[in-house]
Design a protein around this motif. Structure first.
Motif, PDB file in Angstrom:
ATOM      1  N   THR A  89     -14.674  -8.387  12.753  1.00 19.71           N
ATOM      2  CA  THR A  89     -16.025  -8.715  12.320  1.00 19.71           C
ATOM      3  C   THR A  89     -17.017  -8.375  13.419  1.00 19.71           C
TER       4      THR A  89
ATOM      5  N   ILE B 214     -20.410  -9.816  15.256  1.00 21.51           N
ATOM      6  CA  ILE B 214     -20.944 -11.151  15.510  1.00 21.51           C
ATOM      7  C   ILE B 214     -22.423 -11.072  15.873  1.00 21.51           C
TER       8      ILE B 214
ATOM      9  N   SER C 232     -21.011 -14.234  11.525  1.00 21.41           N
ATOM     10  CA  SER C 232     -20.302 -12.961  11.546  1.00 21.41           C
ATOM     11  C   SER C 232     -20.373 -12.252  10.202  1.00 21.41           C
TER      12      SER C 232
END
Length: 103
Positions: free
Chosen positions: A53, A55, A61
């Protein structure tokens, strides 16, 4: 870790040399380019490529997916130019799953 490979994004000036088969993705560079603060794998253990992911600075996220706002092919094209796509080269190995190849 993939985010620490130190690879440079495609500059967009002049023709780009196509990557060799199986070039890795610099996930951190892609996430920062897209306006995020960092990248990480989700969960206690990295189980699959879907666990990566980007952030935001506030800690929220957004996952990198096959398609959508953040995608693996977009990450490849940011790094190596428009002639590449993401491919799943090793489905049983989450550290080595997505690679950039000539499209």
């Amino acid at each position: 870790m993939l985010t620490y490979l130190g690879l440079q994004p495609h500059s967009g000036s002049g023709p780009s040399r196509p990557p060799e088969i199986g070039r890795p993705i610099n996930i951190l560079a892609y996430c920062v380019h897209e306006g995020f603060a960092s990248s990480r794998s989700e969960g206690d253990e990295l189980q699959a490529v879907k666990d990566w992911t980007c952030i935001r600075a506030d800690g929220t996220s957004e996952p990198i997916k096959d398609k959508g706002r953040l995608s693996w092919t977009e990450a490849c094209q940011y790094q190596y130019g428009p002639a590449v796509v993401a491919t799943n080269t090793a489905p049983d190995d989450p550290w080595d799953t997505v690679r950039c190849v000539n499209g």
